[in-house]
Design a protein around this motif. Sequence first.
Motif, PDB file in Angstrom:
ATOM      1  N   GLN A1224       0.822  -1.207   0.000  1.00 56.81           N
ATOM      2  CA  GLN A1224       0.000   0.000   0.000  1.00 56.81           C
ATOM      3  C   GLN A1224       0.853   1.254   0.000  1.00 56.81           C
ATOM      4  O   GLN A1224       0.526   2.237  -0.681  1.00 56.81           O
ATOM      5  N   SER A1225       1.949   1.237   0.754  1.00 51.02           N
ATOM      6  CA  SER A1225       2.851   2.390   0.752  1.00 51.02           C
ATOM      7  C   SER A1225       3.465   2.597  -0.630  1.00 51.02           C
ATOM      8  O   SER A1225       3.584   3.736  -1.104  1.00 51.02           O
ATOM      9  N   PHE A1226       3.851   1.502  -1.282  1.00 49.18           N
ATOM     10  CA  PHE A1226       4.427   1.588  -2.619  1.00 49.18           C
ATOM     11  C   PHE A1226       3.406   2.170  -3.615  1.00 49.18           C
ATOM     12  O   PHE A1226       3.737   3.059  -4.417  1.00 49.18           O
ATOM     13  N   SER A1227       2.174   1.695  -3.545  1.00 47.00           N
ATOM     14  CA  SER A1227       1.141   2.186  -4.464  1.00 47.00           C
ATOM     15  C   SER A1227       0.857   3.660  -4.231  1.00 47.00           C
ATOM     16  O   SER A1227       0.713   4.436  -5.181  1.00 47.00           O
ATOM     17  N   LYS A1228       0.782   4.054  -2.985  1.00 47.60           N
ATOM     18  CA  LYS A1228       0.481   5.444  -2.670  1.00 47.60           C
ATOM     19  C   LYS A1228       1.631   6.368  -3.056  1.00 47.60           C
ATOM     20  O   LYS A1228       1.415   7.485  -3.550  1.00 47.60           O
ATOM     21  N   LEU A1229       2.864   5.893  -2.874  1.00 46.68           N
ATOM     22  CA  LEU A1229       4.029   6.723  -3.146  1.00 46.68           C
ATOM     23  C   LEU A1229       4.178   7.020  -4.631  1.00 46.68           C
ATOM     24  O   LEU A1229       4.476   8.158  -5.023  1.00 46.68           O
ATOM     25  N   PHE A1230       3.969   6.004  -5.483  1.00 47.64           N
ATOM     26  CA  PHE A1230       4.203   6.176  -6.919  1.00 47.64           C
ATOM     27  C   PHE A1230       2.901   6.382  -7.695  1.00 47.64           C
ATOM     28  O   PHE A1230       2.862   6.198  -8.903  1.00 47.64           O
ATOM     29  N   LYS A1231       1.884   6.788  -6.982  1.00 50.14           N
ATOM     30  CA  LYS A1231       0.632   7.119  -7.663  1.00 50.14           C
ATOM     31  C   LYS A1231       0.812   8.337  -8.554  1.00 50.14           C
ATOM     32  O   LYS A1231       0.198   8.434  -9.625  1.00 50.14           O
ATOM     33  N   ASP A1232       1.650   9.263  -8.139  1.00 52.37           N
ATOM     34  CA  ASP A1232       1.888  10.461  -8.942  1.00 52.37           C
ATOM     35  C   ASP A1232       2.607  10.162 -10.245  1.00 52.37           C
ATOM     36  O   ASP A1232       2.569  10.983 -11.171  1.00 52.37           O
ATOM     37  N   LEU A1233       3.279   9.003 -10.335  1.00 54.01           N
ATOM     38  CA  LEU A1233       3.961   8.627 -11.577  1.00 54.01           C
ATOM     39  C   LEU A1233       3.046   7.821 -12.495  1.00 54.01           C
ATOM     40  O   LEU A1233       3.519   7.300 -13.517  1.00 54.01           O
ATOM     41  N   GLY A1234       1.775   7.712 -12.142  1.00 52.91           N
ATOM     42  CA  GLY A1234       0.818   7.035 -12.995  1.00 52.91           C
ATOM     43  C   GLY A1234       0.517   5.602 -12.619  1.00 52.91           C
ATOM     44  O   GLY A1234      -0.237   4.933 -13.333  1.00 52.91           O
ATOM     45  N   LEU A1235       1.111   5.091 -11.522  1.00 53.46           N
ATOM     46  CA  LEU A1235       0.882   3.708 -11.134  1.00 53.46           C
ATOM     47  C   LEU A1235      -0.524   3.550 -10.572  1.00 53.46           C
ATOM     48  O   LEU A1235      -0.902   4.239  -9.615  1.00 53.46           O
ATOM     49  N   HIS A1236      -1.290   2.633 -11.148  1.00 54.45           N
ATOM     50  CA  HIS A1236      -2.650   2.393 -10.667  1.00 54.45           C
ATOM     51  C   HIS A1236      -2.595   1.536  -9.403  1.00 54.45           C
ATOM     52  O   HIS A1236      -1.847   0.545  -9.357  1.00 54.45           O
ATOM     53  N   PRO A1237      -3.370   1.881  -8.382  1.00 49.16           N
ATOM     54  CA  PRO A1237      -3.297   1.107  -7.132  1.00 49.16           C
ATOM     55  C   PRO A1237      -3.641  -0.368  -7.305  1.00 49.16           C
ATOM     56  O   PRO A1237      -3.079  -1.230  -6.626  1.00 49.16           O
ATOM     57  N   ARG A1238      -4.536  -0.692  -8.238  1.00 52.48           N
ATOM     58  CA  ARG A1238      -4.931  -2.091  -8.404  1.00 52.48           C
ATOM     59  C   ARG A1238      -3.925  -2.878  -9.228  1.00 52.48           C
ATOM     60  O   ARG A1238      -4.091  -4.089  -9.413  1.00 52.48           O
TER      61      ARG A1238
END
Length: 1463
Positions: A1224-1238
């Motif tokens: 979850q930390s990884f998904s939240k951190l790189f969300k700004d680079l376009g990574l989708h949480p799912r």
Amino acid sequence: MADRDTAALPAEVRARLAELELELSEGDITQKGYEKKRSKLIGSYLPQSPVSGSEAPMGQERKTPVTPSSSSRYNRRRLSGSRDERYRSDVHTEAVQAALAKHKERKMAVPMPSKRRSLVVQTSMDAYTPPDTSSGSEGEADGDEECPEQDHVDGGGGGGDGTSSLEDSLGTEHWVNRGLHPAGSSSTTTGSSASSSSSGSGAVGRLADVLQQHAHVAAHLHRHRLHRTENHSAPPDVTGYTNNSSSSSDGTQADRAPCPGNAAHKHTPKYGNAELMETGDGVPVSSRVSAKIQQLVNTLKRPKRPPLREFFVDDFEELLEVQQPDPTCPEQRGRRSPCLSTMDPNGKPLYVLTYGKLWSRSVKVAYNLLHKLGSKQEPLVRPGDRVALVYPNNDPAAFITAFYGCVLAEVVPVPIEVPLSRKDAGSQQIGFLLGSCGVTVALTSDACHKGLPKSPTGEIQQFKGWPKVLWFVTESKHLSKPPRDWFPLTKDANQDTAYIEYKTCKDGSVLGVTVTRMAMLAHCQALTQCCSYTEAETIVNVLDFKKDVGLWHAVLTSVMNMMHVISIPYALMKVNPLSWIQKVCQYKARVACVKSRDMHWALVAHRDQRDINLSSLRMLLVADGSNPWSISSCDAFLNVFQTKGLRSEVICPCASSPEALTVAIRRQCPPGRGVLSMSGLSHGVIRVDSEEKLSVLTLQDVGSVMPGALMCAVKPEGLPMLCKTDEIGELCVCTLATGTSYYGLSGMTKNTFEVYPLSSAGSTLSDVPFTRTGLLGFIGPAGLIFVAGKMDGLMVVGGGDTTLTTSIAVFSITVLHDERIVVVAEQRPDSTEEDSFQWMSRVLQVGVYCLALVPSNTLPKTPLGGIHLSETKQLFLEGALHPCNVLMCPHTCVTNLPKPRQKQPEIGPASVMVGNLVSGKRIAQASGRDLSQMEDNDQARMGTIASSLTCVQLHKRAEKIAAILSERAHLQDGDHVALVYPPGVDLVIAFYGCLYAGCVPITVRPPHPQNISTTLPTVKMIVEVSRSVCVMTTQVISKLLRSKEATATVDLRTWPPVIDTDDLPKKKPPMLHKPLNPDTLAYLDFSVSTTGMLAGVKMSHSATSAFCRSIKLQCELYPSREVAICLDPYCGLGFVLWCLCSVYSGHQSILIPPSELEINPSLWLSAVSQYKVRDTFCSYSVMELCTKGLGLQTDSLKSRGVDLSRVRTCVVVAEERPRIALTQSFSKLFKDLGLHPRAVSTSFGCRVNLAICLQILPGVRIIIANPETKGPMGESHLGEIWVHSGHNASGYFTVYGDEALQSDHFCSRLSFGDTQTVWARTGYLGFLRRTELTDANGERHDALYVVGALEEAMELRGMRYHPIDIETSVIRTHKSITECAVFTWTNLLVVVVELDGSEHEALDLVPMVTNVVLEEHYLIVGVVVVVDIGVIPINSRGEKQRMHLRDGFLADQLDPIYVAYNM
């Protein structure tokens, strides 16, 4: 007399008399002419005494001239001719004429007395005290000059001048009523000036009246309040107390004898009703006195501007019509009487504040507060507003001036500590209090203002949590001089708030306790009676004068009684702990206010001091005498200084609280002692014990209840029920002298200040509310009060064991739903480690949960040197205390653990089965898609580029490897070859070369060059266990194996032949090996499990092909795909994805060695973005490295064009429970680079099946079985995960060929149900649960939840615990914990934590780790081991090797920073 007589004349006569006095002063008229004209003017206005029925002539009554005493002096000077011309001033004449002209047009003021005198006792001119020019600067003295002495019969005659507005508020009727009832209307008096009373001079009388305003109001209300109490004997009422008056039998004050100088006037008869209708000055009430004449008289007495030097050479005081003060008279000594003496850090007197200076400066502060802040239309401060008093503890003079300035201005002072920094935790809570009080102005001293932190622009920085305040410096040079006719308004003692005293709660929050003016007055009078304070006594104060006992005695009661306070700053106490004793000897002080800490310090330093004489002390007030541990300091101090004149009855402990003010004081009587059992106290009961035991608590009494108060003890919890005689309870008091509320907190106020104690029958004890003191104790024999502790559990102990510690903080923390005692002590620098632990062991015998020793002088201190408990507790809870020794005792202190669980019978073969139901639940079974129904048309496509190697190039180079194996090594089919290669294409080439040659490859991680001594034995072990006949590697690693460091670890001669494959021959092998059977062994997968077991599993060609096919279909890996792989390529799913899947599926693989990310953390994500990868695989270690290393670089990556929006799946490969927090930390951190949480998901594999879930793979069936009975489990029931698929491993490869182990793990069958299917046991616990999601067939999706390895599960207290649960809790505890591992050792839980920080932080982790495991898992930690980073062994997949760690701990090979054994 002249001043008093002229004050009663009409305005016209006053104006004419002023002109006569001016003519006399300038020599225009003789003394005889002046007297003649003056007698003619005032003759008709003087009352005549009847003699034998007729009025006596004026001349008989006025035999003695009543001219001003100074005028004769002026006349003598004029006649003698000395400096005669100095009185002839045209400038002065013009000034007088201009003043007369200016006031002619003004209207007559409201009829009122121009001077106020007592109706019963009138003050003659001879008793008048003139102003004191030595009372301060000229500006300060101006406000005092017109303040003549006042005599009071009742306490209500508040000090004020004839020009003050007090008389406006009281009205003329008040004075008439006082004339009618001179003695019976009051119950409180102050002594007259003739009897050396506290009224002293005018300024002193006014200042004392601030505390004694209309005490009859307070007395009446208090008596009425106590009279309503039910049948209880009320203690004596002290609101009418005075030192110098005696009480008559009926409880009223006796009339006071008049001054000798007033006798003639007292017996002078008046005609008509003049006696009733005159004011104290003899002015008839019906007469009208012009305000302009009064102003003119004041102007003539003393001009507002200083005189011109060319005309007035002598002292300016000689121009006033008053006589010079006589220092021998007590009433004229008042203004110059010392009020406060401050000391510098060297012990020398720094400043002496007299009562005259205190009055003048307080008036000036009051005037500036009300008139110089803001505008006239909108003043910034109004009466009733709250202002903060921010003064350092070395400047009591500035504080007392500001405090009384606020009281005179009717502004509510809020004394607080000086904020140390913008982020100071204590000042932040103080700021919240100021905000709730609406404080907008902060008063401070010049030195303190300069020391506050400032911004680059020079402005004082905004403190965290503080409201925006205006800083106002109260030094006289910064203040404006008040007008001559301005004096503060003094009202009756009422329920208005006098001041707000702050209180720090258990959790560090700050509350404001409001004290009304009536309560302040009653409290000071009660203290006066208890302590027998008298005028001119000297008191030495070491306490904080801004709050508590220091404020009540050294600021309030001392001024009320005109005492002399010697203030000892904390800076002096640190340098010279005996300073307060020296000042007692020097000033012959009668009273000293100290804490037990000060007594303890004096004991340590007294050996260097001689000539100590404490015989002058009649009272040594111990402010923290209610603290149970203060008894040791009191006894030791008495034993040492009894030979120095100290008497045992002098030591007077007291009990106090911010809510109830002073609760009790021992009044110079023998002390009472009580030795109580601590086990009894823990149950709230009183049990007498023997002093020989360690588990006892010795208490000393704090005297009896305060005069005018009722006290009871109620149960601390629930309804306020009265305690039995043998019970400990919270002390409650009913008296006028208490706080009234918590400012702004009505709910808490009602629970604390409005308590109605209940009897056992449920009836209220009284109709009058009681106030909770916050003190736990009981009422002993003879009404003595004993205090055993505080409700909030906070205690500061000065002393303790005098051999090892300097100061101790005792507080409680909540652990496992209960309060635990924590003791933090400062360790002496000269104490040894052995001495410390012996002392700690003794202390822990009395039920202490944690005992921490910190270096000397490291605990946070209050401004007066006490331990700041709330900050100490906060540091302890945050892990920032940095102790040097810690000892915990959770095994004996924690007694509320749940009972150990008993094992319950599980579902067995006898369970009833109906269809798919087991005990009413669906069987926990799930399956992936069927492989037989899925097409795979792209299986044979080749030629896709894999890294820099095409499949054709791979084929050619693999042929050359096969040729080397057949020619050089002379290997045969089925021989095992160890491949020791770094991650890269060489490993892939060597693997396929072995397959071409018919050999069985075993991939092995090469040894690390920087850590060859620990990594090379693992390589050698795998080579031996796998029975490899040859080692293939690169030239670099071959040289490393022959190096000196390697040969020192492993003998070179024990290695099998090592073949260097850097230079490949150009020959091809004569033929390529083709397996005769699909079940032929393809390769061995060796790895170290999380339990530390090295094992290799056999993978056949058919299992390998099925494995690759399942992954291809599940992940849709077609030739057009790009897959980025950042995994360890030596075992498990990482090896399959690295070496097999790209060749099988034909897609392009970008291989990224995880070790490269240690140098460049962004390498993996940059490659994913560059190649526009849709699918990527990584490990938890890679994800954690990116999360920590790139946490602050997301903006930089975005600016470089890193785009993760094309990523469809990012799969984390592991053989453990998913780390949800990390993903979850990884998904939240790189969300700004376009990574989708799912996009981020997890996979699960194990030894028997390298990949079970990327979701559930096609061709895989899962069932949850009981690991003991082997029966199927129901849905959502925890059990062992069993798997059936085509790519299961064939079995374990071991040296001894343990067939029983092989059959149990790879060929298991259910004990009932489907008994024909062969299952492989994973050894992991988990459960299946049906979700709301649907699969491709429209059916609901079954999700597999992995809990942990069965072999790692710990059986503690009858329950199964998984290490990862405890480790997750511990890692969250402190920011310095980077990794954690747990295991068991002889039924003890051992927690190993890696510390990322300095070694002095290591001991902070011990109590935090113990607390969190207790709170969240109900387990007591036996051993806490703090180690350096990298000590916990981790395998290639990022999994912890807990058993290896356990072996290292038992062998003492961890080199720990600290090992704590909890008792």
